[in-house]
Structures are given as C-alpha cells and as structure tokens.
Scaffold this motif. Structure first.
Motif, PDB file in Angstrom:
ATOM      1  N   SER A 230       0.830  -1.208   0.000  1.00  9.58           N
ATOM      2  CA  SER A 230       0.000   0.000   0.000  1.00  9.58           C
ATOM      3  C   SER A 230       0.862   1.254   0.000  1.00  9.58           C
TER       4      SER A 230
ATOM      5  N   GLN B 177       2.554   1.721  -3.304  1.00 11.47           N
ATOM      6  CA  GLN B 177       1.618   2.145  -4.341  1.00 11.47           C
ATOM      7  C   GLN B 177       1.349   3.641  -4.246  1.00 11.47           C
ATOM      8  N   VAL B 178       1.236   4.167  -3.027  1.00 17.95           N
ATOM      9  CA  VAL B 178       1.059   5.617  -2.870  1.00 17.95           C
ATOM     10  C   VAL B 178       2.289   6.345  -3.396  1.00 17.95           C
TER      11      VAL B 178
ATOM     12  N   SER C 140      -3.468   6.511  -9.601  1.00 14.90           N
ATOM     13  CA  SER C 140      -4.281   6.900  -8.448  1.00 14.90           C
ATOM     14  C   SER C 140      -5.499   5.997  -8.304  1.00 14.90           C
TER      15      SER C 140
ATOM     16  N   THR D  32      -4.405   2.755  -6.997  1.00 13.05           N
ATOM     17  CA  THR D  32      -4.079   2.904  -5.578  1.00 13.05           C
ATOM     18  C   THR D  32      -5.315   2.755  -4.706  1.00 13.05           C
TER      19      THR D  32
END
Length: 110
Positions: free
Chosen positions: A29, A32-33, A77, A80
């Motif tokens: 996570s 991914q950001v 995005s 994400t």
C-alpha cells in the motif's frame, strides 16, 4: 468516470498484488502511494521538457507527452484506491469528487 475504467484498474490492481505477493500488504500500500509521486514526477519532467527549461535537454517533450503522463497519474491513483482496500473505490471517488467540487464551486460564488 466510466465504470469500465474502474473494472480495468481493478484488474491492474489484482495483477500488481499477485506480482508483489512477497511484499507485506502494508508495504504494498505504501509503495503504491509512492508510485503516484513517481508518475507525477514524470508528468513534471514532461512539462519541463515542453518548456525547454533544462539547458542539458532543451525541448525534449510535447504536450501529448504531458497529457500521457497526467493520464498515468490518474490511472495510478485509481489503482491505488483499489490496492488500499477501499471497499467501493468508484463510489468513494465519486463522493470525494462531489465534495471537492462543492467546496471549490461554493467558494467561487462567495
């Protein structure tokens, strides 16, 4: 936004999760950001390339390059939101967009 775009980004997210199965979910996570930041950097680089402000590279990009990089930011995005485990990313984004638009458009009228 077209729901098929959300379906396609769900497929991308699932593919990326399978490919990164060896990485703990919280790290996936976070990474991914960070990927959003990487894609933004590529959009910024393309914009600098359009303006020719890099003495070493000169005019190295087109507005089409900028557009493509901005699209990459949007896709990343959307992916994400899926990879963060948002239960219904399409609805969550639509809700957020409505709130953001209401704040901005309301402030314009003041």
């Amino acid at each position: 936004m077209d729901s098929s775009a959300w379906e396609k980004t769900a497929e991308l997210a699932a593919f990326l999760d399978r490919a990164a199965a060896h990485i703990p979910p919280d790290q996936r996570s976070a990474l991914q950001v960070l990927k959003i930041g990487e894609e933004f950097g590529e959009a910024a680089q393309a914009l600098i390339g359009v303006s020719g402000t890099s003495p070493r590279k000169g005019v190295s990009h087109t507005w089409e390059d900028v557009t493509a990089e901005v699209c990459d930011v949007i896709v990343t995005s959307m992916v994400t939101l899926h990879r963060l485990g948002v239960p219904n990313p399409e609805a969550r984004f639509a809700e957020h967009l409505e709130q953001a638009a209401a704040r901005t458009l309301t402030s314009r009228e003041s």
